[in-house]
Design an enzyme around this catalytic site. Structure first.
Site, PDB file in Angstrom:
ATOM      1  N   LYS A  17       0.844  -1.203   0.000  1.00  0.00           N
ATOM      2  CA  LYS A  17       0.000   0.000   0.000  1.00  0.00           C
ATOM      3  C   LYS A  17       0.880   1.256   0.000  1.00  0.00           C
ATOM      4  O   LYS A  17       0.378   2.370   0.094  1.00  0.00           O
ATOM      5  CB  LYS A  17      -0.880   0.044   1.259  1.00  0.00           C
ATOM      6  CG  LYS A  17      -2.033  -0.908   1.306  1.00  0.00           C
ATOM      7  CD  LYS A  17      -3.025  -0.506   2.411  1.00  0.00           C
ATOM      8  CE  LYS A  17      -2.752  -1.200   3.706  1.00  0.00           C
ATOM      9  NZ  LYS A  17      -3.753  -0.929   4.749  1.00  0.00           N
ATOM     10  N   LYS A  57       2.780   1.972   2.440  1.00  0.00           N
ATOM     11  CA  LYS A  57       2.760   2.463   3.820  1.00  0.00           C
ATOM     12  C   LYS A  57       3.784   1.687   4.652  1.00  0.00           C
ATOM     13  O   LYS A  57       4.021   0.505   4.415  1.00  0.00           O
ATOM     14  CB  LYS A  57       1.376   2.233   4.462  1.00  0.00           C
ATOM     15  CG  LYS A  57       0.278   3.115   3.943  1.00  0.00           C
ATOM     16  CD  LYS A  57      -1.076   2.734   4.583  1.00  0.00           C
ATOM     17  CE  LYS A  57      -1.511   3.739   5.607  1.00  0.00           C
ATOM     18  NZ  LYS A  57      -2.913   3.570   6.041  1.00  0.00           N
TER      19      LYS A  57
END
Ligand code: C2G
Length: 129
Positions: free
Chosen positions: A44, A46
């Site tokens: 993602k 992240k």
């Protein structure tokens, strides 16, 4: 028993996460939280501050949460819904529309996000402070 599921990273746990979990639980009797693994977060784009182990511990300690499972892929939601007999899929409305394909398997509910707080904002504010 009405079963609810929601997904997320839940890093630097804050009141926006708590509000989401409380309202998700209010929609049923049993709340499953699928927490994003470190590897999935990388996909993602992240990187969580807290390890997956710590994020699981924090979520398991929350009164609204009945079960914590791992989220390791974008493609596990249908299996999770079917294998856990989930009635309602819940996400914050920043995801509105993204998971409508799940309507073939369960009710899909997007809840308003809590304004003024996010993990990104916390990180940004702490950098300045
Ligand atoms: N949230 C919220 N209000 C905020 C911040 C977050 O309601 N102020 C909600 C999000 O909408 C999400 C949940 O809290 O439903 C978890 O947020 P994140 O940890 O940021 O989750 P995200 O990285 O969006 O991962 O497959 C779905 C993804 O795993 C979702």
């Amino acid at each position: 028993m009405k079963k609810v599921i929601t997904y997320g990273t839940f890093d630097l746990f804050h009141v926006g996460h708590l509000n989401l979990l409380r309202r998700a639980k209010e929609l049923g009797d049993y709340l499953i939280v699928a927490v994003s693994s470190d590897a999935f977060n990388a996909s993602k784009g992240k990187k969580a501050y807290h390890s997956i182990e710590d994020r699981v511990k924090i979520l398991e300690a929350i009164e609204y949460v009945d079960e914590v499972i791992l989220e390791e892929s974008w493609n596990q939601k249908i299996d999770d819904i079917l294998s856990n007999n989930v009635d309602i899929f819940v996400m914050g409305d920043d995801w509105k529309g993204e998971f409508d394909y799940l309507k073939d398997y369960c009710e899909v509910v997007y809840l308003p996000r809590t304004e003024g707080i996010s993990t990104t904002k916390i990180k940004r504010d702490l950098k300045v402070g």
